[in-house]
Design an enzyme around this catalytic site. Structure first.
Site, PDB file in Angstrom:
ATOM      1  N   GLN A   7      -7.226   8.230   3.406  1.00 33.61           N
ATOM      2  CA  GLN A   7      -6.167   8.186   4.441  1.00 33.61           C
ATOM      3  C   GLN A   7      -4.782   7.930   3.853  1.00 33.61           C
ATOM      4  OE1 GLN A   7      -7.852   5.703   7.999  1.00 33.61           O
ATOM      5  NE2 GLN A   7      -9.107   5.307   6.195  1.00 33.61           N
ATOM      6  N   ARG A  55       1.015  -5.054  -5.094  1.00 35.64           N
ATOM      7  CA  ARG A  55       1.142  -6.205  -4.189  1.00 35.64           C
ATOM      8  C   ARG A  55       1.309  -7.406  -5.115  1.00 35.64           C
ATOM      9  NH1 ARG A  55      -0.731  -4.128   0.766  1.00 35.64           N
ATOM     10  NH2 ARG A  55      -2.418  -2.623   0.632  1.00 35.64           N
ATOM     11  N   SER A  98     -23.969  13.742  21.778  1.00 36.51           N
ATOM     12  CA  SER A  98     -23.495  13.167  20.508  1.00 36.51           C
ATOM     13  C   SER A  98     -22.225  12.385  20.814  1.00 36.51           C
ATOM     14  CB  SER A  98     -23.194  14.265  19.491  1.00 36.51           C
ATOM     15  OG  SER A  98     -22.138  15.079  19.945  1.00 36.51           O
ATOM     16  N   ARG A 150     -26.136  13.205  17.011  1.00 37.15           N
ATOM     17  CA  ARG A 150     -25.984  11.876  16.408  1.00 37.15           C
ATOM     18  C   ARG A 150     -24.769  11.138  16.947  1.00 37.15           C
ATOM     19  NH1 ARG A 150     -27.360  13.430  10.148  1.00 37.15           N
ATOM     20  NH2 ARG A 150     -29.571  12.965  10.284  1.00 37.15           N
ATOM     21  N   ARG A 170     -17.413  15.709  13.767  1.00 37.50           N
ATOM     22  CA  ARG A 170     -17.860  16.158  15.092  1.00 37.50           C
ATOM     23  C   ARG A 170     -18.837  17.334  14.972  1.00 37.50           C
ATOM     24  NH1 ARG A 170     -16.358  15.954  20.261  1.00 37.50           N
ATOM     25  NH2 ARG A 170     -14.573  14.610  19.884  1.00 37.50           N
ATOM     26  N   GLY A 224       0.840  -1.206   0.000  1.00 42.10           N
ATOM     27  CA  GLY A 224       0.000   0.000   0.000  1.00 42.10           C
ATOM     28  C   GLY A 224       0.867   1.245   0.000  1.00 42.10           C
ATOM     29  N   ASP A 273       5.107  -4.933   5.941  1.00 48.52           N
ATOM     30  CA  ASP A 273       5.323  -6.323   6.304  1.00 48.52           C
ATOM     31  C   ASP A 273       5.508  -7.266   5.096  1.00 48.52           C
ATOM     32  OD1 ASP A 273       4.793  -8.201   8.772  1.00 48.52           O
ATOM     33  OD2 ASP A 273       3.651  -9.036   7.094  1.00 48.52           O
ATOM     34  N   GLY A 320     -10.650  13.009  20.293  1.00 48.77           N
ATOM     35  CA  GLY A 320     -11.590  12.968  21.415  1.00 48.77           C
ATOM     36  C   GLY A 320     -12.744  12.012  21.227  1.00 48.77           C
ATOM     37  N   LYS A 347     -24.028  13.177  27.655  1.00 44.91           N
ATOM     38  CA  LYS A 347     -23.495  13.351  26.289  1.00 44.91           C
ATOM     39  C   LYS A 347     -24.647  13.363  25.291  1.00 44.91           C
ATOM     40  CE  LYS A 347     -18.871  11.512  26.846  1.00 44.91           C
ATOM     41  NZ  LYS A 347     -17.799  10.656  26.396  1.00 44.91           N
ATOM     42  N   ALA A 406      15.640  10.646  -1.030  1.00 45.68           N
ATOM     43  CA  ALA A 406      16.815  10.586  -0.148  1.00 45.68           C
ATOM     44  C   ALA A 406      17.765   9.467  -0.583  1.00 45.68           C
ATOM     45  CB  ALA A 406      16.366  10.372   1.300  1.00 45.68           C
ATOM     46  N   ARG A 415      -6.003  -3.138   8.878  1.00 39.31           N
ATOM     47  CA  ARG A 415      -6.710  -4.428   8.933  1.00 39.31           C
ATOM     48  C   ARG A 415      -6.177  -5.330  10.032  1.00 39.31           C
ATOM     49  NH1 ARG A 415      -5.014  -5.928   2.858  1.00 39.31           N
ATOM     50  NH2 ARG A 415      -2.848  -5.358   3.109  1.00 39.31           N
ATOM     51  N   ASP A 458       2.672  -0.681  11.688  1.00 39.82           N
ATOM     52  CA  ASP A 458       2.644  -2.018  12.296  1.00 39.82           C
ATOM     53  C   ASP A 458       3.939  -2.810  12.080  1.00 39.82           C
ATOM     54  OD1 ASP A 458       2.314  -2.287   9.578  1.00 39.82           O
ATOM     55  OD2 ASP A 458       0.732  -3.783   9.695  1.00 39.82           O
ATOM     56  N   THR A 494       4.436   2.544   5.506  1.00 42.92           N
ATOM     57  CA  THR A 494       3.036   2.101   5.532  1.00 42.92           C
ATOM     58  C   THR A 494       2.287   2.993   6.502  1.00 42.92           C
ATOM     59  OG1 THR A 494       1.512   0.403   6.372  1.00 42.92           O
ATOM     60  CG2 THR A 494       3.769   0.245   7.141  1.00 42.92           C
ATOM     61  N   ILE A 495       1.036   3.317   6.178  1.00 43.81           N
ATOM     62  CA  ILE A 495       0.281   4.180   7.099  1.00 43.81           C
ATOM     63  C   ILE A 495      -0.091   3.425   8.379  1.00 43.81           C
ATOM     64  CG2 ILE A 495      -0.653   5.640   5.264  1.00 43.81           C
ATOM     65  CD1 ILE A 495      -3.394   4.174   5.802  1.00 43.81           C
ATOM     66  N   ASP A 496       0.021   2.092   8.359  1.00 44.23           N
ATOM     67  CA  ASP A 496      -0.481   1.286   9.482  1.00 44.23           C
ATOM     68  C   ASP A 496       0.370   1.337  10.751  1.00 44.23           C
ATOM     69  OD1 ASP A 496      -2.524   0.548   7.845  1.00 44.23           O
ATOM     70  OD2 ASP A 496      -1.855  -1.512   7.542  1.00 44.23           O
TER      71      ASP A 496
HETATM   72  O1  F6P Z   1      -1.396  -1.601   4.368  1.00 45.62           O
HETATM   73  C1  F6P Z   1      -1.963  -0.364   4.275  1.00 45.62           C
HETATM   74  C2  F6P Z   1      -3.447  -0.431   4.054  1.00 45.62           C
HETATM   75  O2  F6P Z   1      -3.893   0.862   3.767  1.00 45.62           O
HETATM   76  C3  F6P Z   1      -4.279  -1.059   5.175  1.00 45.62           C
HETATM   77  O3  F6P Z   1      -4.534  -0.171   6.231  1.00 45.62           O
HETATM   78  C4  F6P Z   1      -5.518  -1.448   4.444  1.00 45.62           C
HETATM   79  O4  F6P Z   1      -6.184  -2.480   5.119  1.00 45.62           O
HETATM   80  C5  F6P Z   1      -4.996  -1.924   3.123  1.00 45.62           C
HETATM   81  O5  F6P Z   1      -3.758  -1.251   2.937  1.00 45.62           O
HETATM   82  C6  F6P Z   1      -5.877  -1.669   1.938  1.00 45.62           C
HETATM   83  O6  F6P Z   1      -5.267  -2.211   0.813  1.00 45.62           O
HETATM   84  P1  F6P Z   1      -5.733  -1.979  -0.677  1.00 45.62           P
HETATM   85  O7  F6P Z   1      -5.429  -0.542  -1.032  1.00 45.62           O
HETATM   86  O8  F6P Z   1      -4.916  -2.931  -1.472  1.00 45.62           O
HETATM   87  O9  F6P Z   1      -7.198  -2.242  -0.717  1.00 45.62           O
END
Ligand code: F6P
Length: 328
Positions: free
Chosen positions: A260, A76, A220, A167, A159, A15, A107, A190, A218, A26, A176, A134, A130-132
């Site tokens: 994202q 991928r 909402s 709501r 918000r 991703g 990963d 928050g 609360k 760089a 994931r 992880d 990776t944005i995750d």
């Molecule tokens: O690994 C980064 C990620 O954005 C995960 O957060 C997300 O589950 C996945 O890739 C989505 O993958 P794709 O863009 O292949 O659907």
């Protein structure tokens, strides 16, 4: 400095993440600085198998530091998981005279690199992108900070409308297998509750806490749900369930999705990418292989691929405590 390294290949895989371009830049500039050739490989391991290469010099990466996505493109690759695919890739590298590689990804990218590096005794250094967030062995991955800011900005907007209509919103964020984005965004924006794959709180526990908050005044609420959480997998059903079992709230679902992954990288991501890009080339020149460069406590570290991809994602328990207290 070892002199076997004369031509470095660089690719982005998995991703995409904001800051990947800054990392490529760089790497390319560090190679130019050391008078080493650099070759860009398009579409990750797919381009490696197809021999889709382009020479990169210092000027090829101008106006790149601020751009989201990856100009080398990403994929991928299923074929790289096969012996035949990796054999094609090795043949292409040999033909182009590429003697080492820097792979930018998560990963899956590191798993592929580890397999290939061992199979062909090929020097590879990884950069976590990776944005995750992880990957073990680094406090942050490239792209995470930008994604977090994107999510927080989006939730701030949600918000406003949640408050105006009394709501409850379920906001699904990416991750994931990892709850880092959800947890940090939940604290930063928050949220009332944060649901992550690493800690299954269950539907009834969530209902109890929503009832308590309603009673405490609360009007909402925002619940951040990681896509990998049990509830995240059935977010629309859960929304219906809450609406049917909690009087006085209308419930809405927002799935933030691929928004994202886009956008210009944050300052933090650009700096991290620049630091790790330069250090990845340095690591190759020191003779390191099968390692990732990361950042721990603001210091650059090298970590074996086998460590970086090991086990489950570690979640920040202190942040969970903060979330619990501040959402009361
Ligand atoms: O690994 C980064 C990620 O954005 C995960 O957060 C997300 O589950 C996945 O890739 C989505 O993958 P794709 O863009 O292949 O659907």
């Amino acid at each position: 400095m070892i002199d076997q390294i004369k031509k470095v290949g660089v690719l982005t895989s998995g991703g995409d993440a904001p800051g990947m371009n800054a990392a490529i830049r760089a790497v390319v500039r560090c190679c130019a600085y050391h008078n080493i050739e650099c070759v860009g490989i398009y579409r990750g391991y797919e381009g490696l198998i197809d021999g889709d290469f382009i020479p990169l010099g210092a000027r090829s990466v101008k106006n790149m530091i601020n751009r989201g996505g990856t100009f080398l493109k990403s994929a991928r690759s299923k074929e790289f998981k096969t012996k035949e695919g990796r054999a094609k890739a090795y043949k292409n590298l040999k033909k182009a005279g590429v003697d080492s590689m820097i792979v930018i990804g998560g990963d899956g990218t590191f798993r592929g690199a580890l397999e290939f590096g061992k199979e062909y005794q090929f020097p590879i250094v990884g950069i976590p992108g990776t944005i995750d967030n992880d990957i073990n062995g680094t406090d942050y991955t490239i792209g995470y900070d930008t994604a977090l800011n994107t999510v927080i900005e989006a939730i701030d907007k949600i918000r406003d409308t949640a408050h105006s209509h009394n709501r409850l919103f379920l906001v699904e964020v990416m991750g994931r297998d990892a709850g880092d984005i959800a947890l940090s965004a939940g604290v930063g924006a928050g949220a009332e509750a944060i649901l992550i794959p690493e800690q299954n709180i269950g539907r009834e526990h969530l209902m109890e806490s929503l009832r308590r908050s309603k009673q405490s005044g609360k009007s909402s609420s925002i619940i951040v749900v990681s896509e990998g959480d049990q509830i995240g997998k059935n977010i629309f059903n859960v929304a219906k369930y809450i609406e049917n079992n909690l009087k006085g709230y209308e419930v809405r679902v927002t799935v933030l999705g691929h928004i994202q992954r886009g956008g210009s990288p944050s300052g933090r991501d650009r700096i991290l990418a620049s630091r790790l890009g330069v250090n990845a080339v340095d690591a190759l020149l020191r003779g390191e292989k099968n390692v990732m460069v990361g950042q721990k406590l603001n210091k650059v570290v090298t970590v074996p691929f086998s460590e970086s991809i090991k086990g489950e994602n570690e979640i920040d328990m202190e942040l969970i405590r903060i979330a619990k207290i501040t959402s009361i």
